[in-house]
Design a protein around this motif. Structure first.
Motif, PDB file in Angstrom:
ATOM      1  N   ILE A 147      25.648   0.740 -32.664  1.00  0.00           N
ATOM      2  CA  ILE A 147      26.757   1.690 -31.769  1.00  0.00           C
ATOM      3  C   ILE A 147      25.305   2.491 -31.025  1.00  0.00           C
ATOM      4  O   ILE A 147      24.375   2.753 -31.416  1.00  0.00           O
ATOM      5  CB  ILE A 147      27.174   2.766 -32.073  1.00  0.00           C
ATOM      6  CG1 ILE A 147      28.093   2.287 -33.902  1.00  0.00           C
ATOM      7  CG2 ILE A 147      27.770   3.696 -31.530  1.00  0.00           C
ATOM      8  CD1 ILE A 147      29.483   3.319 -33.751  1.00  0.00           C
ATOM      9  N   SER A 148      24.837   2.507 -29.629  1.00  0.00           N
ATOM     10  CA  SER A 148      23.903   3.219 -29.257  1.00  0.00           C
ATOM     11  C   SER A 148      24.164   4.909 -29.454  1.00  0.00           C
ATOM     12  O   SER A 148      25.237   5.857 -30.132  1.00  0.00           O
ATOM     13  CB  SER A 148      24.016   4.153 -27.503  1.00  0.00           C
ATOM     14  OG  SER A 148      23.719   4.158 -27.433  1.00  0.00           O
ATOM     15  N   LYS A 149      23.534   5.545 -29.965  1.00  0.00           N
ATOM     16  CA  LYS A 149      23.075   7.116 -31.367  1.00  0.00           C
ATOM     17  C   LYS A 149      23.630   8.080 -30.076  1.00  0.00           C
ATOM     18  O   LYS A 149      24.350   8.643 -30.227  1.00  0.00           O
ATOM     19  CB  LYS A 149      21.808   6.766 -32.150  1.00  0.00           C
ATOM     20  CG  LYS A 149      22.044   8.793 -32.230  1.00  0.00           C
ATOM     21  CD  LYS A 149      22.738   7.771 -33.747  1.00  0.00           C
ATOM     22  CE  LYS A 149      21.925   8.996 -34.521  1.00  0.00           C
ATOM     23  NZ  LYS A 149      22.577  10.838 -34.770  1.00  0.00           N
ATOM     24  N   ALA A 150      22.946   7.470 -29.188  1.00  0.00           N
ATOM     25  CA  ALA A 150      23.241   8.529 -28.000  1.00  0.00           C
ATOM     26  C   ALA A 150      24.612   8.712 -27.319  1.00  0.00           C
ATOM     27  O   ALA A 150      25.046   9.730 -27.145  1.00  0.00           O
ATOM     28  CB  ALA A 150      22.309   8.648 -26.185  1.00  0.00           C
ATOM     29  N   ALA A 182      30.373  -2.713 -24.949  1.00  0.00           N
ATOM     30  CA  ALA A 182      29.780  -4.350 -24.248  1.00  0.00           C
ATOM     31  C   ALA A 182      29.913  -5.258 -25.125  1.00  0.00           C
ATOM     32  O   ALA A 182      30.328  -6.130 -26.682  1.00  0.00           O
ATOM     33  CB  ALA A 182      28.562  -4.128 -25.075  1.00  0.00           C
ATOM     34  N   HIS A 183      30.550  -6.538 -24.073  1.00  0.00           N
ATOM     35  CA  HIS A 183      30.832  -8.155 -24.971  1.00  0.00           C
ATOM     36  C   HIS A 183      30.859  -9.594 -24.083  1.00  0.00           C
ATOM     37  O   HIS A 183      30.774  -9.202 -22.110  1.00  0.00           O
ATOM     38  CB  HIS A 183      32.923  -8.111 -24.683  1.00  0.00           C
ATOM     39  CG  HIS A 183      33.179  -9.122 -26.194  1.00  0.00           C
ATOM     40  ND1 HIS A 183      32.911  -9.430 -27.063  1.00  0.00           N
ATOM     41  CD2 HIS A 183      33.821  -9.800 -24.796  1.00  0.00           C
ATOM     42  CE1 HIS A 183      33.265 -10.294 -27.073  1.00  0.00           C
ATOM     43  NE2 HIS A 183      33.886 -11.195 -26.338  1.00  0.00           N
ATOM     44  N   GLN A 261      28.467  -2.611 -29.358  1.00  0.00           N
ATOM     45  CA  GLN A 261      28.916  -4.486 -29.955  1.00  0.00           C
ATOM     46  C   GLN A 261      29.159  -4.330 -30.926  1.00  0.00           C
ATOM     47  O   GLN A 261      28.367  -4.165 -32.294  1.00  0.00           O
ATOM     48  CB  GLN A 261      27.751  -5.042 -28.884  1.00  0.00           C
ATOM     49  CG  GLN A 261      27.371  -6.398 -29.381  1.00  0.00           C
ATOM     50  CD  GLN A 261      26.670  -7.169 -29.231  1.00  0.00           C
ATOM     51  OE1 GLN A 261      25.170  -7.074 -29.346  1.00  0.00           O
ATOM     52  NE2 GLN A 261      26.332  -8.571 -28.796  1.00  0.00           N
ATOM     53  N   ALA A 262      30.231  -5.333 -30.756  1.00  0.00           N
ATOM     54  CA  ALA A 262      30.850  -6.349 -32.770  1.00  0.00           C
ATOM     55  C   ALA A 262      30.194  -7.511 -32.823  1.00  0.00           C
ATOM     56  O   ALA A 262      30.295  -8.201 -31.842  1.00  0.00           O
ATOM     57  CB  ALA A 262      32.046  -5.685 -32.507  1.00  0.00           C
ATOM     58  N   MET A 263      28.544  -7.707 -33.010  1.00  0.00           N
ATOM     59  CA  MET A 263      27.856  -9.097 -33.989  1.00  0.00           C
ATOM     60  C   MET A 263      27.156  -8.587 -35.130  1.00  0.00           C
ATOM     61  O   MET A 263      27.859  -7.979 -35.183  1.00  0.00           O
ATOM     62  CB  MET A 263      27.399  -8.412 -32.033  1.00  0.00           C
ATOM     63  CG  MET A 263      26.336  -9.908 -31.433  1.00  0.00           C
ATOM     64  SD  MET A 263      27.068 -11.382 -31.692  1.00  0.00           S
ATOM     65  CE  MET A 263      28.279 -11.627 -30.718  1.00  0.00           C
ATOM     66  N   GLY A 264      26.749  -9.847 -34.722  1.00  0.00           N
ATOM     67  CA  GLY A 264      25.943 -10.355 -36.715  1.00  0.00           C
ATOM     68  C   GLY A 264      24.878  -9.383 -36.320  1.00  0.00           C
ATOM     69  O   GLY A 264      24.771  -9.418 -35.321  1.00  0.00           O
TER      70      GLY A 264
END
Ligand code: GAL
Length: 417
Positions: A147-150, A182-183, A261-264
């Motif tokens: 996750i983007s902190k901002a 983002a995908h 983004q859900a990613m490894g």
């Protein structure tokens, strides 16, 4: 038809030609590590071997998840000229071993005591018939959220730990005018996200569906619920997602265009490569509802049968370099993964890496460590590919609801076995 035959012939000629360029003391390595963070990590290995006087003949085949790389490999083996070492995952390794295509690393493994330090879950794929055939380089896992902190701070919400909290954050990001998720619409990426959704339905359920391939689990209510969630996630993706490479999706989070983004954890390599820091610029958490469990994919270098004493020597030196604790630390801090040995200190790792190491130890002790279906550790390629077809069709709206997708999944997996 004529044209196609000609194309295939020249592709074979090209790969054979490339192999001829390798000296006996070189290693030729087939891999799919072409993104920035991946290439940076691979350089650590190349440099390590160079110091020992072992040359590197590179055979990169782009394409996350390695499908294209596996196709290229088949052509090389068919031509009777396999590379020295091939990046490989799970059942692909034991499948090649069953065909008698792999070499034997027992001597190196015994001398270095691999049996004691490489986790049993990995050994199940690094060994065949009691013999070492592959050198595991890392342990990745698929159930992460980057996750983007901002972007998270702007929502005013906490890091999501449940599905409802995740949806609240995604909704708020949408309101804030960014792409929430983002995908990249490629089957292996759709399947990577789906690993997490299935795991979030429960560890027993994940095992029943994606390890034991139980038809009732594959086609049942929990699978329907996981598919319904996948359809919901589809609504947070931008219009240009189709075919996008995973690292370009990571870049959207890095440059503030997207929220998460859900990613490894190979995604971390991209964040680090862009100069971003965990906890400051980005947040790494387990996909909501999966903390305590892990869906893993460990990259291994499967060692093929090579001819000649010098070639075997170089191959063994490569295997030994890969398992050195110092290399394991240097490589995995760059790659985003965690060491494939249990005795490597976490001191050099950042907070996400330290969490990865701790999570892995806990999951391993608690029997909540499972092979990733998306990355070849749940089931052999035929079944994995059957799940890809249904998951991607579902993501692209081809089923009326989660229940119909689940029914289709159970049928596809049954047909693929
Ligand atoms: C995975 C592999 C990772 C990473 C990713 C994206 O299958 O295990 O190391 O390379 O693909 O390319």
């Amino acid at each position: 038809m004529r044209k196609m035959t000609k194309g295939v012939t020249s592709a074979l000629a090209l790969t054979i030609g490339l192999a001829a360029a390798a000296r006996a003391e070189d290693v030729e390595v087939l891999h799919w590590w072409t993104a920035g963070g991946e290439a940076a990590a691979l350089n650590v290995l190349k440099e390590d071997l160079a110091k020992q006087g072992i040359g590197w003949v590179d055979m990169p085949v782009a394409g996350g998840g390695g499908e294209a790389a596996m196709t290229a490999l088949s052509a090389r083996v068919t031509a009777g000229d396999p590379p020295t070492a091939v990046q490989m995952l799970g059942f692909d390794i034991t499948d090649w071993a069953a065909q008698g295509a792999l070499g034997n690393l027992d001597e190196v493994a015994a001398a270095e005591g691999w049996d004691k330090v490489i986790p049993a879950a990995l050994q199940a794929f690094s060994k065949y018939d009691g013999h070492w055939i592959a050198a595991p380089v890392n342990v990745h896992s698929t159930n992460w959220l980057w996750i983007s902190k901002a972007a998270l701070d702007k929502t005013g919400l906490a890091e999501p730990t449940s599905w409802d909290e995740l949806i609240a954050v995604l909704d708020k990001m949408k309101e804030n005018g960014i792409t929430p998720l983002a995908h990249g619409g490629q089957p292996w990426q759709d399947a990577t996200v789906f690993d997490s959704l299935v795991l979030a339905q429960g560890t027993d359920f994940y095992k029943a569906a994606f390890i034991d391939l139980d038809p009732a689990a594959l086609g049942g209510e929990k699978m329907a619920a996981a598919f319904d969630q996948l359809l919901k996630l589809r609504s947070y993706v931008d219009d240009n997602f189709s075919g996008r490479d995973w690292n370009l999706a990571s870049a959207m989070v890095i440059n503030g265009e997207a929220g998460m983004q859900a990613m490894g954890d190979w995604a971390k390599g991209e964040f680090l490569g862009a100069g971003q820091k965990p906890g400051v610029d980005f947040v790494c958490i387990r996909f909501p509802g999966t903390q305590g469990a892990i869906t893993f994919n460990a990259d291994q270098f499967a060692m093929f049968n090579v001819k000649g004493e010098e070639a075997v020597k170089a191959q063994h030196a490569m295997a030994s370099a890969i398992e050195s604790p110092a290399f394991q630390s240097a490589f995995n801090t760059v790659k985003g993964s965690v060491p494939a040995r249990t005795d490597v200190p976490d001191t050099a790792f950042d907070d996400c890496g330290k969490k990865g190491i701790k999570d892995l130890a806990e999951a391993s002790a608690g029997n909540t460590l499972f092979g990733s279906m998306a990355h070849g550790y749940g089931a052999p390629a035929s079944v994995k590919n059957a799940t890809y077809d249904v998951i991607t069709a579902a993501f692209n709206g081809e089923y009326a609801d989660g229940a119909s997708a689940a029914t289709a999944l159970a049928e596809a997996v049954a047909a693929a076995q």
